[in-house]
Design a protein around this motif. Structure first.
Motif, PDB file in Angstrom:
ATOM      1  N   ALA A   1      -6.063 -19.944   1.499  1.00  8.86           N
ATOM      2  CA  ALA A   1      -5.999 -20.742   2.658  1.00  8.86           C
ATOM      3  C   ALA A   1      -7.014 -21.291   3.375  1.00  8.86           C
ATOM      4  CB  ALA A   1      -4.727 -21.176   3.474  1.00  8.86           C
TER       5      ALA A   1
ATOM      6  N   LYS B   1       2.636 -24.448  23.407  1.00  7.82           N
ATOM      7  CA  LYS B   1       3.627 -24.452  21.829  1.00  7.82           C
ATOM      8  C   LYS B   1       4.711 -24.383  21.891  1.00  7.82           C
ATOM      9  CE  LYS B   1       4.218 -19.111  23.242  1.00  7.82           C
ATOM     10  NZ  LYS B   1       3.582 -18.526  22.578  1.00  7.82           N
TER      11      LYS B   1
ATOM     12  N   SER C   1     -13.842 -24.025  17.436  1.00  3.56           N
ATOM     13  CA  SER C   1     -14.538 -23.880  16.417  1.00  3.56           C
ATOM     14  C   SER C   1     -15.470 -24.288  16.809  1.00  3.56           C
ATOM     15  CB  SER C   1     -13.521 -25.513  15.230  1.00  3.56           C
ATOM     16  OG  SER C   1     -12.855 -24.916  14.295  1.00  3.56           O
TER      17      SER C   1
ATOM     18  N   ALA D   1      -8.446 -14.178  21.611  1.00  2.00           N
ATOM     19  CA  ALA D   1      -8.012 -14.765  21.361  1.00  2.00           C
ATOM     20  C   ALA D   1      -7.966 -15.827  21.728  1.00  2.00           C
ATOM     21  CB  ALA D   1      -6.731 -14.316  20.758  1.00  2.00           C
ATOM     22  N   TYR D   2      -8.030 -16.645  22.871  1.00  2.00           N
ATOM     23  CA  TYR D   2      -8.502 -18.171  23.737  1.00  2.00           C
ATOM     24  C   TYR D   2      -9.877 -18.248  24.160  1.00  2.00           C
ATOM     25  CZ  TYR D   2      -3.597 -18.691  21.924  1.00  2.00           C
ATOM     26  OH  TYR D   2      -2.091 -18.480  21.524  1.00  2.00           O
TER      27      TYR D   2
ATOM     28  N   HIS E   1      -3.561 -30.931   9.177  1.00  2.00           N
ATOM     29  CA  HIS E   1      -2.436 -29.616   8.804  1.00  2.00           C
ATOM     30  C   HIS E   1      -2.353 -28.682  10.218  1.00  2.00           C
ATOM     31  CE1 HIS E   1      -5.601 -27.072   6.995  1.00  2.00           C
ATOM     32  NE2 HIS E   1      -4.863 -26.182   7.227  1.00  2.00           N
ATOM     33  N   ILE E   2      -3.610 -29.008  10.872  1.00  3.08           N
ATOM     34  CA  ILE E   2      -3.966 -27.975  12.174  1.00  3.08           C
ATOM     35  C   ILE E   2      -3.849 -28.860  13.278  1.00  3.08           C
ATOM     36  CG2 ILE E   2      -5.549 -27.225  11.732  1.00  3.08           C
ATOM     37  CD1 ILE E   2      -2.966 -24.942  13.458  1.00  3.08           C
TER      38      ILE E   2
ATOM     39  N   TYR F   1     -14.347 -23.495  -4.950  1.00  7.27           N
ATOM     40  CA  TYR F   1     -13.384 -23.881  -3.684  1.00  7.27           C
ATOM     41  C   TYR F   1     -11.891 -24.116  -3.593  1.00  7.27           C
ATOM     42  CZ  TYR F   1      -9.351 -23.772  -0.446  1.00  7.27           C
ATOM     43  OH  TYR F   1      -8.279 -23.860   0.691  1.00  7.27           O
TER      44      TYR F   1
ATOM     45  N   THR G   1      -9.071 -26.583  17.216  1.00  9.06           N
ATOM     46  CA  THR G   1     -10.247 -26.960  16.063  1.00  9.06           C
ATOM     47  C   THR G   1     -11.142 -27.875  16.971  1.00  9.06           C
ATOM     48  OG1 THR G   1      -8.776 -28.859  15.817  1.00  9.06           O
ATOM     49  CG2 THR G   1      -8.206 -26.298  14.138  1.00  9.06           C
TER      50      THR G   1
ATOM     51  N   GLU H   1      -2.265 -17.464  18.667  1.00  9.54           N
ATOM     52  CA  GLU H   1      -3.325 -16.948  18.044  1.00  9.54           C
ATOM     53  C   GLU H   1      -3.524 -15.232  18.123  1.00  9.54           C
ATOM     54  OE1 GLU H   1      -5.214 -20.176  17.913  1.00  9.54           O
ATOM     55  OE2 GLU H   1      -7.184 -18.602  16.664  1.00  9.54           O
TER      56      GLU H   1
ATOM     57  N   TYR I   1       1.822 -15.862  12.347  1.00 10.01           N
ATOM     58  CA  TYR I   1       1.580 -16.813  13.471  1.00 10.01           C
ATOM     59  C   TYR I   1       3.037 -17.680  14.058  1.00 10.01           C
ATOM     60  CZ  TYR I   1      -0.890 -20.900  15.555  1.00 10.01           C
ATOM     61  OH  TYR I   1      -1.407 -21.744  16.570  1.00 10.01           O
TER      62      TYR I   1
ATOM     63  N   LEU J   1      -3.635 -21.045   9.849  1.00  9.59           N
ATOM     64  CA  LEU J   1      -2.900 -20.405  10.722  1.00  9.59           C
ATOM     65  C   LEU J   1      -2.168 -20.990  10.078  1.00  9.59           C
ATOM     66  CD1 LEU J   1      -5.493 -19.959  12.989  1.00  9.59           C
ATOM     67  CD2 LEU J   1      -3.894 -21.190  14.433  1.00  9.59           C
ATOM     68  N   PRO J   2      -1.090 -22.260   9.532  1.00  8.15           N
ATOM     69  CA  PRO J   2      -0.079 -22.031   8.819  1.00  8.15           C
ATOM     70  C   PRO J   2      -0.230 -21.549   8.595  1.00  8.15           C
ATOM     71  CG  PRO J   2      -1.196 -24.317   9.551  1.00  8.15           C
ATOM     72  CD  PRO J   2      -2.459 -23.385   9.031  1.00  8.15           C
TER      73      PRO J   2
ATOM     74  N   SER K   1      -2.199 -14.491  15.139  1.00 10.51           N
ATOM     75  CA  SER K   1      -3.125 -15.826  13.335  1.00 10.51           C
ATOM     76  C   SER K   1      -4.133 -14.378  12.660  1.00 10.51           C
ATOM     77  CB  SER K   1      -3.675 -17.162  13.671  1.00 10.51           C
ATOM     78  OG  SER K   1      -4.672 -16.682  14.306  1.00 10.51           O
TER      79      SER K   1
ATOM     80  N   SER L   1      -4.903 -26.535  19.252  1.00 13.91           N
ATOM     81  CA  SER L   1      -5.113 -26.103  17.661  1.00 13.91           C
ATOM     82  C   SER L   1      -6.701 -25.281  18.198  1.00 13.91           C
ATOM     83  CB  SER L   1      -4.971 -26.361  16.717  1.00 13.91           C
ATOM     84  OG  SER L   1      -3.449 -26.995  16.099  1.00 13.91           O
TER      85      SER L   1
ATOM     86  N   TYR M   1       1.668 -31.476  15.141  1.00 16.49           N
ATOM     87  CA  TYR M   1       0.747 -30.819  14.459  1.00 16.49           C
ATOM     88  C   TYR M   1       0.250 -32.645  14.060  1.00 16.49           C
ATOM     89  CZ  TYR M   1       0.456 -26.013  14.125  1.00 16.49           C
ATOM     90  OH  TYR M   1       0.542 -25.072  14.275  1.00 16.49           O
TER      91      TYR M   1
ATOM     92  N   GLY N   1      -9.376 -22.966  11.899  1.00 12.38           N
ATOM     93  CA  GLY N   1      -7.918 -22.803  11.536  1.00 12.38           C
ATOM     94  C   GLY N   1      -7.568 -23.207  10.796  1.00 12.38           C
ATOM     95  N   PHE N   2      -7.759 -23.895  10.016  1.00  6.13           N
ATOM     96  CA  PHE N   2      -6.647 -24.033   8.700  1.00  6.13           C
ATOM     97  C   PHE N   2      -6.038 -22.919   8.030  1.00  6.13           C
ATOM     98  CE2 PHE N   2      -9.282 -27.976   6.506  1.00  6.13           C
ATOM     99  CZ  PHE N   2      -9.705 -28.217   7.378  1.00  6.13           C
TER     100      PHE N   2
ATOM    101  N   GLY O   1       6.273 -18.090  17.553  1.00  7.27           N
ATOM    102  CA  GLY O   1       5.986 -18.958  18.258  1.00  7.27           C
ATOM    103  C   GLY O   1       4.569 -19.394  18.027  1.00  7.27           C
ATOM    104  N   HIS O   2       3.427 -19.556  17.102  1.00  2.00           N
ATOM    105  CA  HIS O   2       2.459 -19.689  17.196  1.00  2.00           C
ATOM    106  C   HIS O   2       2.064 -19.173  18.723  1.00  2.00           C
ATOM    107  CE1 HIS O   2       3.774 -24.437  15.104  1.00  2.00           C
ATOM    108  NE2 HIS O   2       3.545 -22.696  14.318  1.00  2.00           N
TER     109      HIS O   2
END
Ligand code: FAD
Ligand code: SF4
Ligand code: SF4
Lengths: 452, 467
Positions: free
Chosen positions: A87, B92, B33, B28-29, B137-138, B264, B74, A46, A39, A33-34, A49, B72, B114, A30-31, A43-44
């Motif tokens: 990202a 959201k 992770s 998607a849901y 950050h997420i 990276y 993750t 998924e 996305y 996503l932002p 995304s 999120s 977040y 998910g890194f 309004g976020h």
């Protein structure tokens, strides 16, 4: 709507075309996503995304879901800006997956009639042929000069097109005359001590509608000490085709270009359009399955350099540069930044101009929503993204928004027009801006106004 | 499949635009992770406030529809995989920072904010919210609380639990309760706040949280120590703590991890070292200076071949953010990365590192190790390919041995990633059968219909495990 047969066809195409190993590289962390504009703007959601799109692709390949309209919409709504790639710590090459998915969908999908027409005009009939491109741009010129433009604007014929296209029509630059477009210089000598021999990839859009910018590019290269060849046989880079699922045509164009530039024997091949450049550096990938071409493509790709990058290498920013006092800001070209990893160079150049105060806008590297023909086929989302962009641009109080790609340039002009800011703000291509700064600082009278 | 009646009620609560059940959205849901797990839900619902959450919960309770709250996605334990179907509930619309109280040093937030925004909002008024998971950050604060997430600063500042002082919770029966508050002290009844921290969404829905803030430390210094062997690095960790120095951050990375991270992030990490320690100290300038000096000496005594202190704030920031990418960067090497979370008392860290290496060698697996060494929390990560069934079996055996070793050293099967579905079979190793039973009783009391995130943490029925 799609029928079952068609869904099966698409599913099969996904299985054949998608690089499954690349999909497996996604750890779903998910890194990314932002960083994804769709996305954020949905309004976020998924589904819109990068992680969601990759999961959808995998789902279709695995047979977990059928390629429904919603799946297709997710793939369509992607800008292809590749911010997610930058990202992604796992190094997932999303741009490639997207191309493969689009290729799979569009080789067998029914599109709506207007989109089909548009794609037809753009991809099959226009871009591959420089002559026809000149022809059409020529027509645009006649249209602009003859008063027909005014008439069309008055009668509201343009209202038949999406809003972005209507406004776009207003902001297109005055195109050069047909004769000028046909007689392009093919070989130029350096105007200072020679440091490099380069070839210029002139680009189809750039060498027609934005011909002045191409002239400025070669002039800058001359001032920076380059001998320049402009191979006549070069073709469109193929990016628009590649990004939209017309991969075979893209390959043909790649081959033509590789041939054309091999003859030139140069240190670098220079581009001034981030979108083209990012596609050119991936020719090796595009032709990876073609033993005859793979190595040649690799050599070609390694020579590609953006104009800003070669200028910094040749220390152009240390030469005298000056403009009237003003604030300037820069909108990254997604493909220049995420594809060619050229990010600092344009900033370095802008920060070296006397009297110019460079102010970075918030989210400068977030896509402006232009994205090839995205602003026409996904007009609504594109305008939503553009609104955000203009808000950030205005906050910098900049008089000039500088960009490094024709699509972004038009989109910025469109934004300025839409916000009614034409009297306070202008958008220019970085090379036009730099040339003006160089000529002013060195007391050179420009033969023609660099930007109107 | 949801009954039409249930669907209609959801829509009447949240509105047409906040309920989706098309195949793309459901897919998607369906994941988080923990990539090896996936399950398709029956609907995705996005309530706009706590009352809508409560109404949805009531409908679900009445119709026995499972609810999976999701931040999120993750988490690394398959905590948001809707194994029993039902709805995924997302936050959201509930993503606002409601208040920063500079007099009581608290921040009140909705669950969808977040983590990084919480950190930054605190910083903007000179305060500090220390928990900073690698995913900050997420990741959302609701997810952090429900996993009791740690981070890079856990050694000195603790974990999420230590900063949650009040919650608003929607119980599985639809009642809304408030626990704790802006209070330094509160012994009115059971500490429900603590119960819900780390509950993994199995006991109810967090709809608001009050967080404790502390003053921003004056300065910070970051350093790197390089080693030719892993165990020397691990011994340094024990030595630092034994010498009564508590750094903010004490991170361990082995060579393979350093290599991919450098590839990276390109921040100039030394790829020739077999192991590195990333160490940070913060506080008053003179204290920081003194501690960094002492730590440097301890590193050298413990065979570090190079020790260097970051010269600028940017350089320091680069190093820590590079560290945050370790897990994702590792996944570049192989199609599948399976990451573990074994944790031992700090003093046992060298023994644990040694055991991991031995187990990896025994099963001939490629295991890279990094982690919050100062917390005794290691992330041995196996690089493999999920399509290679034989190897995956070996990976499972190896990890089971690693858990057993961790517990034997007085440790736990998971330090910060949670149980979810992934550690469910191993929970008894840490808490015992009676412990599992006690947890199950709490669950049954609060959620008799088993609607909240079912299939996570422990199985529905009591299963007798024969060893
Ligand atoms: C690359 C990477 C690095 C990571 N680094 C760390 C680290 O350093 N330290 C660490 O501790 N973790 C780490 N994690 C794990 C993960 O990021 C954390 O567990 C995080 O707290 C999850 O937040 P989320 O918003 O994604 O929650 P999710 O994954 O969506 O949910 C986590 C759990 O919380 C529940 N939940 C979510 N919101 C609510 C709510 N409002 N009410 C009730 N229950 C809810 C869910 O049901 C689920 O059980 C990392 C993960 C990744 C991918
Ligand atoms: S290419 Fe751009 S729009 Fe598409 S998924 Fe990546 S970040 Fe989002
Ligand atoms: S950052 Fe990369 S690995 Fe992580 S979810 Fe996005 S694409 Fe997948």
């Amino acid at each position: 709507m799609m029928d079952t047969k068609e869904k099966e066809r698409i599913q099969q195409a996904f299985r054949e075309k998608i690089d499954y190993d690349e999909i497996m590289n996604c750890t779903r962390c998910g890194f990314c996503l932002p960083s994804c504009p769709t996305y954020v703007e949905t309004g976020h959601d998924e589904v819109h995304s990068p992680r969601g799109r990759i999961a959808l692709m995998k789902g279709v390949v695995d047979g977990d879901i059928e390629p429904s309209e919603e799946v297709k919409r997710s793939i369509d709504l992607c800008l292809g800006c590749r911010a997610c790639e930058t990202a992604c710590p796992s190094g997932v090459k999303f741009g490639r997956l997207l191309e493969q998915a689009r290729d799979a969908i569009y080789q067998s999908n029914n599109q709506s009639l207007p989109v089909k027409l548009l794609r037809g005009v753009f991809f099959e009939n226009l871009f591959p042929y420089q002559n026809r491109m000149i022809g059409l741009t020529g027509l645009l010129g006649v249209y602009q000069r003859s008063g027909m433009q005014k008439l069309a604007q008055k009668t509201g014929v343009m209202n038949l097109f999406p809003e972005s296209m209507r406004t776009m029509e207003k902001v297109l630059p005055q195109v050069p005359k047909r004769k000028e477009m046909k007689n392009r210089p093919r070989h130029l000598r350096p105007l200072s001590e020679q440091k490099k021999k380069v070839a210029f990839f002139s680009g189809c859009l750039m060498d027609t509608i934005f011909m002045g910018t191409n002239d400025a590019t070669t002039k800058l290269l001359q001032y920076a000490g380059c001998e320049i060849v402009v191979p006549e046989k070069q073709a469109c880079c193929g990016a628009l085709h590649g990004h939209s699922g017309e991969v075979n045509q893209a390959k043909e164009m790649a081959k033509r270009n590789i041939e054309a530039f091999e003859e030139a024997e140069v240190d670098y091949i220079i581009t001034n359009a981030g979108g083209c450049g990012a596609f050119l550096v991936e020719y090796d990938h595009l032709l990876k399955d073609d033993p005859e071409w793979k190595e040649r493509a690799d050599t070609f790709a390694k020579k590609i350099k953006d104009i800003t990058s070669v200028l910094v290498e040749l220390e152009f920013h240390k030469l005298p540069l000056e403009l009237p006092v003003q604030i300037v800001t820069y909108q990254d070209s997604c493909h220049l930044k995420n594809g060619q990893k050229t990010f600092m160079e344009p900033r370095t150049l802008l920060q070296s101009i006397d009297n110019v105060d460079y102010v970075e806008m918030k989210d400068a590297s977030r896509c402006c929503g232009s994205a090839g023909i995205y602003n026409i086929v996904q007009s609504e989302m594109s305008m939503q993204i553009l609104d955000y962009k203009m808000e950030q641009a205005q906050k910098t109080k900049a008089k000039t928004i500088v960009t490094a790609n024709p699509g972004c340039l038009l989109q910025m002009k469109l934004g300025i027009e839409r916000e009614g800011l034409s009297d306070q703000m202008d958008a220019v291509h970085i090379v036009d801006y730099l040339l003006e700064a160089y000529e002013k600082a060195n007391g050179i009278v420009a033969s023609e106004p660099v930007h109107a | 499949m949801l009954k039409q009646e249930v669907k209609d009620r959801f829509i009447s609560i949240v509105g047409e635009e906040n309920f989706v059940d098309n195949n793309a959205s459901l897919l998607a849901y369906s994941y988080d992770s923990a990539t090896q797990y996936q399950a398709i839900p029956d609907g995705v619902v996005a309530p706009r406030n706590n009352h809508e959450v409560a109404e949805i919960v009531r409908v679900c309770n009445e119709h026995k529809v499972p609810i999976v709250p999701r931040g999120s996605g993750t988490n690394l334990c398959a905590g948001t995989t809707p194994v029993e179907g039902g709805i995924v509930l997302i936050f959201k619309h509930m993503n606002q920072i409601l208040e920063i109280d500079e007099e009581n040093l608290t921040m009140t937030v909705q669950p969808g904010v977040y983590t990084k925004d919480v950190n930054e909002a605190a910083k903007s008024v000179g305060l500090f919210y220390p928990p900073d998971p690698g995913s900050q950050h997420i990741s959302q604060i609701g997810g952090n609380i429900s996993e009791n997430s740690g981070g890079l600063r856990g050694l000195k500042y603790g974990v999420t639990r230590d900063y949650v002082i009040g919650l608003e919770i929607v119980l599985p029966n639809g009642e809304i309760i408030r626990t704790g508050g802006k209070l330094a002290k509160d012994v009115a009844g059971y500490d429900l706040t603590r119960l819900y921290v780390g509950a993994e969404g199995t006991l109810g829905m967090i709809t608001e949280a009050t967080l404790k803030l502390i003053p921003q430390p004056e300065t910070k210094k970051t350093m790197l120590a390089l080693y030719h062997d892993l165990e020397a690095a691990a011994e340094t960790v024990s030595a630092i703590i034994a010498n009564r120095i508590i750094p903010v951050t004490l991170e361990f990375l082995d060579q393979s991890t350093v290599k991919v991270v450098e590839d990276y992030a390109k921040v100039g990490l030394p790829t020739e070292a077999k192991a590195i320690l990333l160490i940070e100290q913060d506080g008053a300038p003179e204290v920081v200076e003194r501690d960094i000096e002492k730590i440097t000496a301890l590193c050298r005594e413990n065979k570090a071949f190079d020790v260097s202190v970051a010269q600028t704030a940017e350089e320091a920031e680069q190093l820590t953010s590079a560290r945050r990418t370790a897990l994702s960067a590792l996944s570049r090497l192989k199609p599948t990365t399976i990451l573990e979370d074994a944790t031992v008392p700090r003093s046992e860290i060298a023994n644990m590192v040694k055991a991991i290496n031995e187990i990896a060698a025994k099963y001939d697996l490629n295991i890279c190790t990094f982690g919050h060494a100062g917390d005794g929390n290691l992330h041995p990560t196996c690089l493999t390919d999920a399509r290679n069934k034989e190897e995956i079996e070996l990976v499972e055996q190896a990890f089971e041995e690693i858990f057993a070793k961790a517990v034997q050293l007085g440790g736990t099967i998971t330090g910060e990633h949670g149980v979810g579905m992934m550690k469910l079979p191993y929970l008894h190793m840490k808490v015992g059968e009676a412990g599992v039973e006690a947890m199950r009783n709490i669950k049954m009391a609060l959620d008799p219909n088993y609607i909240m995130n079912p299939g996570k943490v422990f199985a529905r029925e009591r299963v007798v495990v024969n060893k």
